[in-house]
Motif scaffolding. Structure first.
Motif, PDB file in Angstrom:
ATOM      1  N   THR A 126       0.820  -1.208   0.000  1.00 14.23           N
ATOM      2  CA  THR A 126       0.000   0.000   0.000  1.00 14.23           C
ATOM      3  C   THR A 126       0.859   1.264   0.000  1.00 14.23           C
ATOM      4  OG1 THR A 126      -1.997  -0.993   0.927  1.00 14.23           O
ATOM      5  CG2 THR A 126      -1.642   1.336   1.394  1.00 14.23           C
ATOM      6  N   PRO A 127       1.834   1.403   0.914  1.00 15.77           N
ATOM      7  CA  PRO A 127       2.633   2.627   0.882  1.00 15.77           C
ATOM      8  C   PRO A 127       3.465   2.789  -0.386  1.00 15.77           C
ATOM      9  CG  PRO A 127       3.514   1.084   2.503  1.00 15.77           C
ATOM     10  CD  PRO A 127       2.167   0.566   2.082  1.00 15.77           C
ATOM     11  N   THR A 128       3.868   1.688  -1.014  1.00 17.91           N
ATOM     12  CA  THR A 128       4.641   1.798  -2.258  1.00 17.91           C
ATOM     13  C   THR A 128       3.800   2.417  -3.364  1.00 17.91           C
ATOM     14  OG1 THR A 128       5.937  -0.160  -1.637  1.00 17.91           O
ATOM     15  CG2 THR A 128       6.025   0.535  -3.942  1.00 17.91           C
ATOM     16  N   VAL A 129       2.546   1.996  -3.476  1.00 14.88           N
ATOM     17  CA  VAL A 129       1.656   2.590  -4.467  1.00 14.88           C
ATOM     18  C   VAL A 129       1.422   4.063  -4.138  1.00 14.88           C
ATOM     19  CG1 VAL A 129      -0.635   2.500  -5.523  1.00 14.88           C
ATOM     20  CG2 VAL A 129       0.555   0.376  -4.964  1.00 14.88           C
ATOM     21  N   GLU A 130       1.272   4.375  -2.859  1.00 11.06           N
ATOM     22  CA  GLU A 130       1.079   5.771  -2.444  1.00 11.06           C
ATOM     23  C   GLU A 130       2.274   6.636  -2.839  1.00 11.06           C
ATOM     24  OE1 GLU A 130      -1.729   4.863   1.480  1.00 11.06           O
ATOM     25  OE2 GLU A 130       0.426   5.159   1.722  1.00 11.06           O
ATOM     26  N   VAL A 131       3.472   6.090  -2.711  1.00  5.44           N
ATOM     27  CA  VAL A 131       4.687   6.812  -3.097  1.00  5.44           C
ATOM     28  C   VAL A 131       4.763   6.963  -4.617  1.00  5.44           C
ATOM     29  CG1 VAL A 131       7.209   6.599  -3.206  1.00  5.44           C
ATOM     30  CG2 VAL A 131       6.024   6.215  -1.037  1.00  5.44           C
ATOM     31  N   ALA A 132       4.348   5.914  -5.329  1.00  6.00           N
ATOM     32  CA  ALA A 132       4.497   5.905  -6.785  1.00  6.00           C
ATOM     33  C   ALA A 132       3.579   6.905  -7.483  1.00  6.00           C
ATOM     34  CB  ALA A 132       4.227   4.494  -7.324  1.00  6.00           C
ATOM     35  N   VAL A 133       2.381   7.123  -6.954  1.00  3.38           N
ATOM     36  CA  VAL A 133       1.402   7.986  -7.649  1.00  3.38           C
ATOM     37  C   VAL A 133       1.968   9.373  -7.944  1.00  3.38           C
ATOM     38  CG1 VAL A 133      -0.824   9.163  -7.429  1.00  3.38           C
ATOM     39  CG2 VAL A 133      -0.655   6.732  -6.900  1.00  3.38           C
ATOM     40  N   PRO A 134       2.463  10.128  -6.951  1.00  6.74           N
ATOM     41  CA  PRO A 134       3.008  11.452  -7.281  1.00  6.74           C
ATOM     42  C   PRO A 134       4.309  11.386  -8.069  1.00  6.74           C
ATOM     43  CG  PRO A 134       3.289  10.991  -4.937  1.00  6.74           C
ATOM     44  CD  PRO A 134       2.434   9.908  -5.491  1.00  6.74           C
ATOM     45  N   LEU A 135       5.131  10.372  -7.806  1.00  8.81           N
ATOM     46  CA  LEU A 135       6.394  10.268  -8.549  1.00  8.81           C
ATOM     47  C   LEU A 135       6.145  10.050 -10.039  1.00  8.81           C
ATOM     48  CD1 LEU A 135       8.714   8.181  -6.166  1.00  8.81           C
ATOM     49  CD2 LEU A 135       8.805  10.626  -6.644  1.00  8.81           C
ATOM     50  N   GLU A 136       5.075   9.320 -10.359  1.00 15.52           N
ATOM     51  CA  GLU A 136       4.736   9.064 -11.759  1.00 15.52           C
ATOM     52  C   GLU A 136       3.804  10.133 -12.337  1.00 15.52           C
ATOM     53  OE1 GLU A 136       5.737   6.679 -13.944  1.00 15.52           O
ATOM     54  OE2 GLU A 136       7.219   6.016 -12.466  1.00 15.52           O
ATOM     55  N   LYS A 137       3.493  11.146 -11.491  1.00 14.03           N
ATOM     56  CA  LYS A 137       2.543  12.191 -11.906  1.00 14.03           C
ATOM     57  C   LYS A 137       1.233  11.581 -12.399  1.00 14.03           C
ATOM     58  CE  LYS A 137       5.996  15.727 -13.032  1.00 14.03           C
ATOM     59  NZ  LYS A 137       7.136  15.019 -12.403  1.00 14.03           N
ATOM     60  N   ALA A 138       0.792  10.558 -11.697  1.00 13.77           N
ATOM     61  CA  ALA A 138      -0.451   9.869 -12.028  1.00 13.77           C
ATOM     62  C   ALA A 138      -1.644  10.632 -11.452  1.00 13.77           C
ATOM     63  CB  ALA A 138      -0.423   8.437 -11.511  1.00 13.77           C
ATOM     64  N   HIS A 139      -2.822  10.266 -11.911  1.00 13.28           N
ATOM     65  CA  HIS A 139      -4.044  10.935 -11.463  1.00 13.28           C
ATOM     66  C   HIS A 139      -4.735  10.181 -10.324  1.00 13.28           C
ATOM     67  CE1 HIS A 139      -3.255  12.334 -15.563  1.00 13.28           C
ATOM     68  NE2 HIS A 139      -3.806  13.466 -15.183  1.00 13.28           N
ATOM     69  N   GLY A 140      -4.213   9.020 -10.002  1.00 11.32           N
ATOM     70  CA  GLY A 140      -4.781   8.232  -8.914  1.00 11.32           C
ATOM     71  C   GLY A 140      -4.088   6.892  -8.792  1.00 11.32           C
TER      72      GLY A 140
END
Length: 463
Positions: free
Chosen positions: A86-100
């Motif tokens: 869960t925290p890895t996905v949370e970290v990845a979202v802003p790093l990848e400039k994703a929308h969610g």
């Protein structure tokens, strides 16, 4: 079999009939609702991107594939992290400039459960208003899927566990050299989920000797995956047998961290946050937040360092909102969930491990000695099964009326603060039960308070 729809996502048991369990149709419907919500928010008309990851549950690959392909069908690009946390996905979202982001995990629930946890563009859980919009969309099934030339693109990225580890190592308060110098020996129980991949890798990077227990990410949970003392007898024995400095336990999606002392006793999941906060506050004074069901010990430690403590309603999104409001430098939930804004606004066991080991290395004392240095509070966590005949709100109102002369909070159920102890009564967001948490100055007193309250509720409810 159960299907629970809430603002934080959808959670249910695999198999059975639609709308009563987490079936493939339910997974597609809810993923469609989330995707439709993202599209409605996308006023710029740009191509959308969503990060997805899963824990090691047996059903994870099936649900993840259904969710990914549904988003692609809506014209949304998907980056699949595969086995993740869960925290890895949370970290990845802003790093990848994703929308969610979507994490396919049922957290601490047994293996027959799975769920979709939903994130916004900041990699944080949705608030109540956003969650309710998605529930409405799921109910209306107002979906507009993409035509063939506008389908999303699916891709994989298997590097984010390593990136997450490096993010933790880069935190100024994670003292890698001090941890290496301490020469810790640690036993890890990751309940055969993705913590069995990432926690040993993190410990290796920190120069910690790691002994693995249930670290094969096959989704076959060898014991109840909720990190409570009654489920952790094997690691407790192994810590003593191996003469380890401590044991580390994480839940299937690695957002809860429990510690075992060198003598096999429990550090206490409530005290994971207390210890990490003590360390952070000693280096960078400030405020803290936990929820109403968390120990008073965090308040005591915060005040010791000159900070201000405040309690939020239960739920990570509520803790995060109050942390932002109060400029808290650390917070979380008493179930072993550490939220450290210098990293990100989400419960993170990797961050917790880095901070906890840094604290222990600096103090040069044993894990048990560290635990003994904190105020001794004892909790009792109980629950009463609900039936359709029980009016829960009337029960809570009756309890609040009974104890109206005490310090009462009703922001989330009913919390009654007595001079030396407290009780918190609330409806669960994820299970059909009333949770009854108590804390006192001894286990006997906490258990006795809980039993007294349970007896009073049974009289009111006539059960």
């Amino acid at each position: 079999m159960t299907l629970i729809k809430s603002i934080s996502g959808i959670r249910g048991t695999i198999g059975g009939t639609t709308d009563e369990n987490l079936t493939p149709l339910d997974a597609v419907k809810f993923a469609s609702a989330y995707g439709a919500w993202l599209l409605k928010r996308n006023t710029a008309g740009s191509k959308l991107k969503v990060i997805i990851g899963r824990d090691a549950r047996i059903s994870g690959k099936m649900i993840s594939s259904l969710v990914s392909n549904t988003l692609v069908g809506l014209g949304i690009d998907v980056i699949d992290l595969g086995l993740s946390t869960t925290p890895t996905v949370e970290v990845a979202v802003p790093l990848e400039k994703a929308h969610g982001g979507i994490i396919v995990t049922a957290s601490h629930n047994p293996k027959q459960w799975n769920a979709l946890k939903l994130l916004n563009e900041a990699g944080e859980f949705l608030n109540g208003e956003e969650g309710n919009l998605i529930l409405d969309l799921a109910a209306s099934q107002d979906f507009d899927y993409a035509e063939v030339d506008d389908l999303g693109v699916y891709s994989k990225n298997k590097n984010y566990l390593k990136k997450h580890i490096q993010e933790v190592l880069n935190l100024p308060l994670v003292d890698v050299e001090a941890i290496k110098k301490a020469g810790f020996k640690v036993v890890v129980d990751a309940v055969n989920s993705t913590g069995g991949i990432v926690i040993p890798q993190l410990l290796d990077a920190l120069g910690v000797q790691c002994i693995k227990l249930y670290c094969e990410p096959n989704g076959e949970f060898p014991h109840n995956p909720e990190p409570l003392p009654k489920h952790l007898t094997e690691i407790s024995k192994l810590v003593v047998k191996e003469q380890a400095d401590l044991g580390i336990v994480v839940d299937p999606d690695v957002d809860r961290l429990a510690i075992i002392n060198e003598d096999g006793s429990m550090f206490g999941e409530e005290y994971t946050l207390v210890a990490c906060a003590d360390y952070v506050l000693s280096k960078t004074p400030g405020n803290t937040v936990s929820n109403l069901s968390s120990s008073r010990a965090l308040r005591d430690v915060t005040q010791k360092h000159g900070g201000v403590y405040e309690a939020s309603a239960v739920g990570e999104v509520n803790v995060v909102a109050l942390m932002k409001k109060n400029n808290a430098i650390i917070g979380g939930e008493g179930n072993g969930g550490i939220i450290y804004p210098s990293s990100h606004y989400g419960r993170d066991s990797l961050v917790g491990v880095g901070l906890f080991l840094s604290h222990l290395a600096h103090l040069k004392i044993s894990c048990k000695a560290l635990r003994d240095s904190y105020p001794s509070y004892f909790m009792s966590k109980n629950k009463i099964e609900l039936t359709p005949q029980i009016d829960v709100d009337s029960i809570l109102n009756a309890m609040a009326s009974t104890y109206k002369n005490e310090d009462i909070s009703t922001i989330d159920g009913v919390k009654i603060d007595f001079e030396n102890e407290w009780v918190h009564l609330r409806k669960s967001n994820t299970e059909p039960i009333i949770r009854i948490y108590t804390e006192s100055n001894s286990q006997e007193n906490a258990d006795a308070l809980a039993q007294r309250i349970i007896d009073e509720i049974k009289v009111i409810a006539k059960i």
